[in-house]
Design a protein around this motif. Structure first.
Motif, PDB file in Angstrom:
ATOM      1  N   ILE A 100      14.739  -5.456-132.707  1.00 30.61           N
ATOM      2  CA  ILE A 100      15.043  -6.889-132.612  1.00 30.61           C
ATOM      3  C   ILE A 100      16.284  -7.211-133.427  1.00 30.61           C
ATOM      4  N   GLN A 101      16.368  -6.640-134.644  1.00 32.17           N
ATOM      5  CA  GLN A 101      17.527  -6.911-135.489  1.00 32.17           C
ATOM      6  C   GLN A 101      18.816  -6.372-134.869  1.00 32.17           C
ATOM      7  N   HIS A 155      19.616  -8.697-131.700  1.00 31.63           N
ATOM      8  CA  HIS A 155      19.677 -10.158-131.851  1.00 31.63           C
ATOM      9  C   HIS A 155      21.088 -10.667-131.527  1.00 31.63           C
ATOM     10  N   GLY A 156      21.170 -11.623-130.633  1.00 30.90           N
ATOM     11  CA  GLY A 156      22.458 -12.190-130.247  1.00 30.90           C
ATOM     12  C   GLY A 156      23.235 -11.376-129.237  1.00 30.90           C
ATOM     13  N   VAL A 159      13.125 -14.165-129.491  1.00 34.04           N
ATOM     14  CA  VAL A 159      13.576 -13.454-130.694  1.00 34.04           C
ATOM     15  C   VAL A 159      15.094 -13.308-130.722  1.00 34.04           C
ATOM     16  N   GLY A 160      15.786 -14.030-129.844  1.00 33.73           N
ATOM     17  CA  GLY A 160      17.239 -14.121-129.947  1.00 33.73           C
ATOM     18  C   GLY A 160      18.033 -13.132-129.132  1.00 33.73           C
ATOM     19  N   ILE A 161      17.413 -12.501-128.135  1.00 30.11           N
ATOM     20  CA  ILE A 161      18.141 -11.580-127.266  1.00 30.11           C
ATOM     21  C   ILE A 161      18.533 -12.325-125.994  1.00 30.11           C
ATOM     22  N   ASN A 188      20.952 -21.373-124.558  1.00 30.46           N
ATOM     23  CA  ASN A 188      19.766 -20.513-124.661  1.00 30.46           C
ATOM     24  C   ASN A 188      18.938 -20.444-123.374  1.00 30.46           C
TER      25      ASN A 188
END
Length: 297
Positions: free
Chosen positions: A22-23, A26-27, A58-60, A159
């Motif tokens: 995830i980290q 992310h983005g 989760v920001g993907i 988003n």
């Protein structure tokens, strides 16, 4: 149904395993092409939509491209199979693709995600060169000539995940059916995607003994595309589209078995995965490097 055989510690370990993935993502933008049973089976379709919503939350950034799955040939068999009129065939295919698009969007939104349905005519997002009538359906089809991801960029800034059906704009603005794998590849290139995930009814690329290959380089994939016998014509087209994306800077590509529950999550947020990973030797593997970093620190 919840698996009671897992202890609380085991469940926590599963969640913790996903953290570095995830980290690292992310983005980042991931382009996912979904087809086959995953868009025909109700449980797989709902599970896919849930997984998309989770990854989005989760920001993907996800860009989804879908084919028609096995539904289109069935519908064509039921609607004037002896007519052979392009207008009838085109209407049926557009109906199937449109209904599937709306269903995927509704499912993702129901699971808490934010999705918007598009076709290549919007923008226009995808333009194509006509190639005549398809031997399979009799409808006009073409080759993707250009993509303009501006509308996707605008949606991502709010988003939203676009859900795109493989219909492109012809030279005069007419609707032309195009290959979903080609659309996904071209969009991944235009968006500078970190990953291209292709979900099909196959366990990945098989070796000459019928065993799935876990890993392929671009050079190895090119050899397979050029060889005869090992891959079917459809597989060569699909792998060729993947190679094009990787040679244009996409970080890695994944051929994933869409028939497995939660195949998308396993491929993106775990070291287990399913199918075949294809990567460029010219670019470091982002996920693997991230895992190494967290392991060393």
């Amino acid at each position: 149904m919840e698996d009671d055989s897992l202890s609380s510690t085991q469940r926590a370990d599963i969640i913790a395993e996903a953290l570095p993935f995830i980290q690292s993502l992310h983005g980042r933008t991931l382009v996912v092409k979904i087809g086959g049973q995953a868009v025909a089976d109700a449980a797989l379709k709902s599970g896919f939509a849930r997984d998309v919503a989770l990854l989005q939350l989760v920001g993907i950034h996800l860009v989804l491209v879908h084919g028609g799955g096995p539904n289109i040939p069935v519908f064509l068999d039921r609607v004037r199979p002896d007519a052979g009129a392009d207008a009838t065939t085109r209407d049926v295919i557009e109906m199937v693709l449109g209904e599937l698009n709306q269903e995927l969007v509704a499912l993702i939104n129901r699971h808490g995600g934010k999705a918007v349905g598009l076709s290549g005519l919007d923008g226009p997002l995808v333009q194509a060169v006509p190639l005549g009538s398809s031997e399979d359906s009799g409808a006009d089809h073409g080759r993707v000539s250009k993509v303009d991801p501006e509308i996707i960029t605008l949606l991502q800034s709010r988003n939203f995940s676009p859900v795109i059906m493989p219909i492109a704009a012809g030279p005069d603005g007419e609707a032309i059916f195009v290959d979903a794998d080609d659309v996904a590849s071209r969009l991944a290139q235009a968006l500078g995607a970190e990953k291209l995930v292709v979900m099909t009814d196959e366990p990945g690329i098989l070796d000459d003994e019928g065993r799935p290959l876990a890993d392929l380089s671009v050079a190895e994939a090119l050899v397979l595309v050029g060889e005869g016998g090992l891959l079917s014509a459809d597989q060569k087209v699909r792998l060729g589209a993947i190679v094009d994306a990787l040679q244009s800077g996409v970080g890695s590509a994944h051929l994933t078995d869409a028939r497995l529950p939660s195949a998308l999550l396993l491929e993106i947020l775990s070291s287990e995965g399913s199918g075949t990973l294809i990567h460029s030797r010219r670019k470091s593997h982002f996920g693997a490097d991230t895992l190494k970093y967290f392991g060393d620190n």
